[in-house]
Design a protein around this motif. Sequence first.
Motif, PDB file in Angstrom:
ATOM      1  N   LEU A 119       9.558  -4.843  -4.874  1.00 63.07           N
ATOM      2  CA  LEU A 119       8.466  -3.948  -4.450  1.00 63.07           C
ATOM      3  C   LEU A 119       7.117  -4.485  -4.904  1.00 63.07           C
ATOM      4  CD1 LEU A 119      10.191  -0.515  -5.148  1.00 63.07           C
ATOM      5  CD2 LEU A 119       9.473  -1.407  -2.916  1.00 63.07           C
ATOM      6  N   LEU A 156       1.634  -6.365   1.745  1.00 64.98           N
ATOM      7  CA  LEU A 156       1.135  -5.156   2.408  1.00 64.98           C
ATOM      8  C   LEU A 156      -0.380  -5.046   2.376  1.00 64.98           C
ATOM      9  CD1 LEU A 156       3.744  -2.560   1.095  1.00 64.98           C
ATOM     10  CD2 LEU A 156       3.494  -3.353   3.455  1.00 64.98           C
ATOM     11  N   LEU A 168       8.323   3.631  -4.169  1.00 61.12           N
ATOM     12  CA  LEU A 168       7.815   3.453  -5.530  1.00 61.12           C
ATOM     13  C   LEU A 168       8.001   4.731  -6.352  1.00 61.12           C
ATOM     14  CD1 LEU A 168       4.447   1.508  -5.002  1.00 61.12           C
ATOM     15  CD2 LEU A 168       6.554   0.629  -6.006  1.00 61.12           C
ATOM     16  N   TRP A 200      11.955   1.282 -16.925  1.00 62.17           N
ATOM     17  CA  TRP A 200      11.697   0.713 -15.606  1.00 62.17           C
ATOM     18  C   TRP A 200      12.417  -0.633 -15.513  1.00 62.17           C
ATOM     19  CZ3 TRP A 200       7.829   3.070 -18.532  1.00 62.17           C
ATOM     20  CH2 TRP A 200       7.244   4.223 -17.995  1.00 62.17           C
ATOM     21  N   TYR A 244       6.439   2.803   1.705  1.00 56.99           N
ATOM     22  CA  TYR A 244       6.407   2.007   0.473  1.00 56.99           C
ATOM     23  C   TYR A 244       6.086   2.893  -0.727  1.00 56.99           C
ATOM     24  CZ  TYR A 244       4.710  -1.660  -2.741  1.00 56.99           C
ATOM     25  OH  TYR A 244       4.506  -2.476  -3.818  1.00 56.99           O
ATOM     26  N   ALA A 259      -7.442  -4.120  -1.780  1.00 54.95           N
ATOM     27  CA  ALA A 259      -6.867  -3.328  -2.866  1.00 54.95           C
ATOM     28  C   ALA A 259      -7.527  -3.582  -4.215  1.00 54.95           C
ATOM     29  CB  ALA A 259      -5.374  -3.631  -2.989  1.00 54.95           C
ATOM     30  N   ALA A 305       7.028   4.995 -10.193  1.00 53.05           N
ATOM     31  CA  ALA A 305       5.952   4.023 -10.020  1.00 53.05           C
ATOM     32  C   ALA A 305       5.032   4.444  -8.896  1.00 53.05           C
ATOM     33  CB  ALA A 305       6.538   2.634  -9.755  1.00 53.05           C
ATOM     34  N   GLY A 306       3.941   3.732  -8.737  1.00 58.46           N
ATOM     35  CA  GLY A 306       3.006   4.015  -7.667  1.00 58.46           C
ATOM     36  C   GLY A 306       2.176   2.773  -7.379  1.00 58.46           C
ATOM     37  N   ALA A 307       1.402   2.827  -6.316  1.00 59.60           N
ATOM     38  CA  ALA A 307       0.515   1.701  -5.999  1.00 59.60           C
ATOM     39  C   ALA A 307      -0.851   1.978  -6.617  1.00 59.60           C
ATOM     40  CB  ALA A 307       0.400   1.533  -4.491  1.00 59.60           C
ATOM     41  N   LEU A 308      -1.302   1.053  -7.451  1.00 57.04           N
ATOM     42  CA  LEU A 308      -2.545   1.300  -8.189  1.00 57.04           C
ATOM     43  C   LEU A 308      -3.696   1.669  -7.266  1.00 57.04           C
ATOM     44  CD1 LEU A 308      -4.350   1.329 -10.675  1.00 57.04           C
ATOM     45  CD2 LEU A 308      -4.573  -1.145 -10.484  1.00 57.04           C
ATOM     46  N   TRP A 309      -3.748   0.991  -6.081  1.00 57.03           N
ATOM     47  CA  TRP A 309      -4.932   1.203  -5.232  1.00 57.03           C
ATOM     48  C   TRP A 309      -5.033   2.624  -4.684  1.00 57.03           C
ATOM     49  CZ3 TRP A 309      -0.960  -2.240  -3.987  1.00 57.03           C
ATOM     50  CH2 TRP A 309      -0.124  -1.875  -2.935  1.00 57.03           C
ATOM     51  N   THR A 310      -3.949   3.384  -4.809  1.00 57.73           N
ATOM     52  CA  THR A 310      -4.028   4.776  -4.338  1.00 57.73           C
ATOM     53  C   THR A 310      -4.736   5.676  -5.363  1.00 57.73           C
ATOM     54  OG1 THR A 310      -1.876   5.385  -5.296  1.00 57.73           O
ATOM     55  CG2 THR A 310      -1.872   4.543  -3.039  1.00 57.73           C
ATOM     56  N   VAL A 311      -4.832   5.208  -6.589  1.00 64.38           N
ATOM     57  CA  VAL A 311      -5.496   6.020  -7.618  1.00 64.38           C
ATOM     58  C   VAL A 311      -6.659   5.302  -8.293  1.00 64.38           C
ATOM     59  CG1 VAL A 311      -3.418   7.377  -8.149  1.00 64.38           C
ATOM     60  CG2 VAL A 311      -3.876   5.258  -9.430  1.00 64.38           C
ATOM     61  N   ALA A 312      -6.802   3.999  -8.030  1.00 71.55           N
ATOM     62  CA  ALA A 312      -7.732   3.175  -8.810  1.00 71.55           C
ATOM     63  C   ALA A 312      -9.149   3.743  -8.826  1.00 71.55           C
ATOM     64  CB  ALA A 312      -7.740   1.744  -8.282  1.00 71.55           C
ATOM     65  N   TYR A 338      -1.835   3.312 -19.879  1.00 74.29           N
ATOM     66  CA  TYR A 338      -1.488   2.939 -18.522  1.00 74.29           C
ATOM     67  C   TYR A 338      -0.767   1.599 -18.547  1.00 74.29           C
ATOM     68  CZ  TYR A 338      -2.365   0.488 -14.098  1.00 74.29           C
ATOM     69  OH  TYR A 338      -2.220  -0.260 -12.956  1.00 74.29           O
ATOM     70  N   VAL A 395      -1.139  -3.976  -7.617  1.00 69.48           N
ATOM     71  CA  VAL A 395      -0.451  -3.548  -8.820  1.00 69.48           C
ATOM     72  C   VAL A 395       0.452  -2.369  -8.507  1.00 69.48           C
ATOM     73  CG1 VAL A 395      -0.727  -2.636 -11.160  1.00 69.48           C
ATOM     74  CG2 VAL A 395      -2.429  -4.218 -10.240  1.00 69.48           C
ATOM     75  N   VAL A 396       1.687  -2.464  -8.986  1.00 69.54           N
ATOM     76  CA  VAL A 396       2.565  -1.296  -9.005  1.00 69.54           C
ATOM     77  C   VAL A 396       2.467  -0.707 -10.399  1.00 69.54           C
ATOM     78  CG1 VAL A 396       4.974  -0.562  -9.025  1.00 69.54           C
ATOM     79  CG2 VAL A 396       4.140  -2.127  -7.236  1.00 69.54           C
ATOM     80  N   TYR A 397       1.943   0.509 -10.489  1.00 75.06           N
ATOM     81  CA  TYR A 397       1.814   1.075 -11.831  1.00 75.06           C
ATOM     82  C   TYR A 397       2.996   1.977 -12.132  1.00 75.06           C
ATOM     83  CZ  TYR A 397      -0.066   5.576 -10.107  1.00 75.06           C
ATOM     84  OH  TYR A 397      -0.236   6.783  -9.498  1.00 75.06           O
ATOM     85  N   LEU A 398       3.314   2.064 -13.412  1.00 71.89           N
ATOM     86  CA  LEU A 398       4.503   2.774 -13.868  1.00 71.89           C
ATOM     87  C   LEU A 398       4.040   4.066 -14.518  1.00 71.89           C
ATOM     88  CD1 LEU A 398       6.306  -0.316 -15.458  1.00 71.89           C
ATOM     89  CD2 LEU A 398       6.225   0.434 -13.067  1.00 71.89           C
ATOM     90  N   VAL A 399       4.609   5.173 -14.048  1.00 70.54           N
ATOM     91  CA  VAL A 399       4.036   6.440 -14.475  1.00 70.54           C
ATOM     92  C   VAL A 399       5.103   7.340 -15.099  1.00 70.54           C
ATOM     93  CG1 VAL A 399       4.263   7.489 -12.195  1.00 70.54           C
ATOM     94  CG2 VAL A 399       2.508   8.341 -13.777  1.00 70.54           C
TER      95      VAL A 399
END
Lengths: 369, 369, 369, 369
Positions: free
Chosen positions: A66, A73, B29, A58, B25, A79, B34-41, A102, A83-87
């Motif tokens: 971002l 945003l 990602l 990454w 957005y 929120a 990557a992803g936004a943590l709040w979508t899975v938190a 994670y 956090v932008v998490y890396l998957v």
Amino acid sequence: MEENHYSDDVYGRARVKNTPELDAYYQELEKLGAGALWTVANDIEPWEPKSNSVPMLWKYDDLRELVLKSSELVTPEQAGRRVVYLVNDKRKDVSAAVGWLYTGIQVTRPGEFTSAHRHRASALRFIMEGNKGYTVVDGNKIMLEVNDFVITPNSAWHEHGVEEDGETCIWQDGLDIPLVNALEANDYAVYDGKQPLINPINHSPITFGGAGLLPADRQWDKPYSPLFKYSWSTVYPTLLEVAKVNEINPFDGILMHYSNPLTGGHVMQTMGAAMQLLPPGFKGKAHKHTGSFVYQCAKGEGYTIINGTRLDWKERDIFCVPSWAWHEHHNLSETEDAFLFNFNDLPVIEGLGLFQGKELEENNGHQMY
Amino acid sequence: MEENHYSDDVYGRARVKNTPELDAYYQELEKLGAGALWTVANDIEPWEPKSNSVPMLWKYDDLRELVLKSSELVTPEQAGRRVVYLVNDKRKDVSAAVGWLYTGIQVTRPGEFTSAHRHRASALRFIMEGNKGYTVVDGNKIMLEVNDFVITPNSAWHEHGVEEDGETCIWQDGLDIPLVNALEANDYAVYDGKQPLINPINHSPITFGGAGLLPADRQWDKPYSPLFKYSWSTVYPTLLEVAKVNEINPFDGILMHYSNPLTGGHVMQTMGAAMQLLPPGFKGKAHKHTGSFVYQCAKGEGYTIINGTRLDWKERDIFCVPSWAWHEHHNLSETEDAFLFNFNDLPVIEGLGLFQGKELEENNGHQMY
Amino acid sequence: MEENHYSDDVYGRARVKNTPELDAYYQELEKLGAGALWTVANDIEPWEPKSNSVPMLWKYDDLRELVLKSSELVTPEQAGRRVVYLVNDKRKDVSAAVGWLYTGIQVTRPGEFTSAHRHRASALRFIMEGNKGYTVVDGNKIMLEVNDFVITPNSAWHEHGVEEDGETCIWQDGLDIPLVNALEANDYAVYDGKQPLINPINHSPITFGGAGLLPADRQWDKPYSPLFKYSWSTVYPTLLEVAKVNEINPFDGILMHYSNPLTGGHVMQTMGAAMQLLPPGFKGKAHKHTGSFVYQCAKGEGYTIINGTRLDWKERDIFCVPSWAWHEHHNLSETEDAFLFNFNDLPVIEGLGLFQGKELEENNGHQMY
Amino acid sequence: MEENHYSDDVYGRARVKNTPELDAYYQELEKLGAGALWTVANDIEPWEPKSNSVPMLWKYDDLRELVLKSSELVTPEQAGRRVVYLVNDKRKDVSAAVGWLYTGIQVTRPGEFTSAHRHRASALRFIMEGNKGYTVVDGNKIMLEVNDFVITPNSAWHEHGVEEDGETCIWQDGLDIPLVNALEANDYAVYDGKQPLINPINHSPITFGGAGLLPADRQWDKPYSPLFKYSWSTVYPTLLEVAKVNEINPFDGILMHYSNPLTGGHVMQTMGAAMQLLPPGFKGKAHKHTGSFVYQCAKGEGYTIINGTRLDWKERDIFCVPSWAWHEHHNLSETEDAFLFNFNDLPVIEGLGLFQGKELEENNGHQMY
């Protein structure tokens, strides 16, 4: 025997061919919540460790904007944390960067703070940018600077923020959430309000960060390090000095574990972390071992070859090495040290008796790519 | 706060609503891994432990014939081992009976034996039927009798068989294969031929099975118990006596862990085991805790209520209790003790700091069903 | 170098000759509470371990009547306990049998009991004669039979007695009183009255004496064994069986330590104990090691050669082996096993890093005497 | 009961009066190497810990010239080491400064060095004066500066010296020689020549002295700290900082143990050491506990009241506190910190379960003197 090593056509492996009679038998078993072991044995008993993850890189140049954008945003109130998490491409189902680990990149702007919370999962952070960021762990406020490593262990209340007069902070989060979820043991609680501070700022790193010194009247019964912050301001010069009086490890350069000063062991029960120095011109040899690793380049530039794929990194880039993947690290500079931070699941792998490693013998220990 | 305990609509949880801007957005990602943590938190940070397994019961009356039949359908040479494995309806993807634990029922006829092999996964057995069965663990031959518990630990060479003049043996296997696979650390090797014996028969249980006695010149550096067999002939009378001088635990009756006499800890690094006595008329209270359990009734009859479902068992029946499932055990007899054997992943759960429990308060501690 | 091994006339040893100037200097130092190291160095830095004790043998035939007589001469009210203690000719100043270990022979008549007391020193007993004797340790009453070994650890309340309908009991006491006094840490307290029992009789040996089994709900945070009694009724058959499947150690026959089932270590922090079987005709080889030992013959007859002196023993005789003394054990019978009980200071010697040993090489490993 | 606490005229203590019959009995016992316990019981079972040592103070102003003179009177070749040892008035028989601890003041002139030797006894040093002194421990050369603390553990080869271009060095030696002799386990060997160096200078403090960092590829199986030197250059600022963020302990100010970074425990198995800061104007409260202590003032001036006697000390003065002696420390300066170094036998006392303490309640916690 080595010749047969990867063949399933040996005595001791399942070599049963299907027949109508067997098919009928399998159906009968299935009705009862059962099956014939030999239909799955070779699959669930692999010759060697197998990882479900792929190597990934990454680049911070791609992600930084971002990450900052996330703080525009959404709000912390909405929120929780920005956090932008890396998957990992192969671990999306468990939101893991590699194996059961994670990682994410969190941003906090001056004056912002998250709510306090805690979870059975353990967390750690590695600071990437900013000024006057802080974390509060079980009532201990700790100031954060670039390349500092901090822990917020299993079930410790924690919250983060940046002082009003600070600068936007960005740090990498590392958690064992996927592991603790897989082990069906995670939980979560929110703290009603802000935690009261129980100690002066930086009490933990000051009190437990004196080399070879421990307070005589300490009272610590927790299974993790009482040293919550490992400061770059001491880690960096230590590695420079250690490199002068030690042989350079052919695989890892100078690799030092962050350790619990009360036990000499890993900082937490489920995740370890380390900092390593690759001297100028270092061309590491390849080995593989069990355990999953997430790296961040703390300084310098270089590349890592993982299972034959070269990943080039510089400061702030993040990459992962899956379990049992061949890997070798190279410093691209002939004059500057390179530093790699990593966190990993070694406490789990070692603690459960699952560590093993192998050195690459071919090609003088280097992978072709 | 208790009222909000299961609500995600509180400060500290993710409460972001989708917008076109956010969707764009998220797509950006995703391209970067990557992803936004709040979508899975909220999903990956559950309020309480969650299990992917369901309670299941395997009746021996149903299975016994099918197990015996396997020994007619395939040979050890073809199948390695003739085993009917028991699989949880929700864990078929990992061949687990519950959580990350595998179990199966193995049959061996007089004069048969398996090839010797070893694997990083640990194994244990609980003997159900037969006569003159044996196992060989790292060169130690051990005779097996009904209700004996034996271990074949991580990376120990092992093979099993039944003497020519014995009777068909059936035993339950327990392994951590799903766990070790999940941790990406399993391996497998076959031994070329039969292991040579390095000690007289039953050396281990005789030498390390004397209560409170250890050989002065022992040399043992393995991370598992040197006591490979825990004999029903001593376990049974011990529990009977212990029951006479101890209070009966309201949840578990008399529950005793098989232990490593060198450490007082679990028998192996990844799996523990226990035998429990439920006195006549025992009506256990309900609790739940982390950790996964596979039970076999060793004697007597009764039922266990798991998350509100009653499972009736008698001798040789097998059932499982998932992590964080309410469970309570009842002895159906008013005159006879009932005995439950179990094996579990407690060494993992405890060792990683993930154990927690809760007692049922409602209805005087009993579930409605 | 071996040739010089015992010479003080080598570089690195003190070889200063007296002069008038030095004498004056020494006097000046003495006035200040000081001295010149070289005047004492060779004395306080010996080439090899040196013991202040001599080997001694106490014949039970000589002592028994005197022990019984003590119970006529004084009452428990007057004497606390009626004990004949055994004292090393060279350790009378500290009332030790050997090194820093105390031992004595205690008598209690039917219906008698001592007052409850406790001390920082640890104690143990080995039962020699009688019926229906008991000890109470921290509220746990334990019945005693011949050749049973029991502990009454550091600071545990304890009292002893014999039931009204029992027979006069004689047992050997072992304590570390001299050591704890030397370490300036002993204390003593008397209990006001009799201790209330907190558990049924023999709760401890029943609950913790099941081989390889531990109660799941145990709560034990003491630094000593929860198993207070090691019964001859299980110890004896265990050693017989162990002897059948193990090689006989050339120095010690079959030597088994009494162990703490929660740790695999010694039963207490300052004293260990062991039982050993010398097979018929056993002629042990000689070795020496640090640590002090008090032996009692539990069964059979034989002799032990200690630093060239032969001591003949039979059932109930007591003898001692000082630190770093050559010793070898011989069973005089060609048909019967001999059993030696011992207690020792190995936990101290090992725990402080002071254990070392040496095997006799000359004369095929046997001493001349 | 408290009223009777020091009375031997209570049930449970020996209260036998002499009679002619008893005298005859005692003589009979004596012939057999035996005695009646009640004749010594009250003596060997004291109510409270008792020390054989007295508090003592050794003023450096008195000793310094005599220490230097020793280097003129004898050579290293003659004396081994030129050391003035400090001996307790009540412990001359065992050459101990207090309890079982030896201490001395050693002098080495530029260009001088001792022969290499080793012993079962452990040693430590605290540097008092000089420049370019060094010690070599198991092939590791370590440079010494004032107020540095170094260890030369059990059975490690060691030698000391001062470089040709250095200045005369004086340091305090601390050893457990009296203890190891008492435990009959000491030994001694001289090395034939000088040890070869196996690592660059200061390898140990550089490699193991990074706070919270340990080399990943360390191989250390010794029971003592791999960190051989604890530098004043890091110890001093650490204590200053720790004092700012911690409460001042009413008995000890800021007291920090030197610790083994691999275990969090004491630096060696038999001796511990600590540095403590007494803030300006500090008036410590009195307590007593088991364990013997030798102090050296590293900085500042003050006094310690021990069992009612005031001992005034300043930089380089040495004094001792016996086991179970009331003691309180006072800083005489209202503006400067005072620093006390100490070494002690706490690993023994704690490890054997013999630690206990008591706080003075009278007079607001201060002794009258």
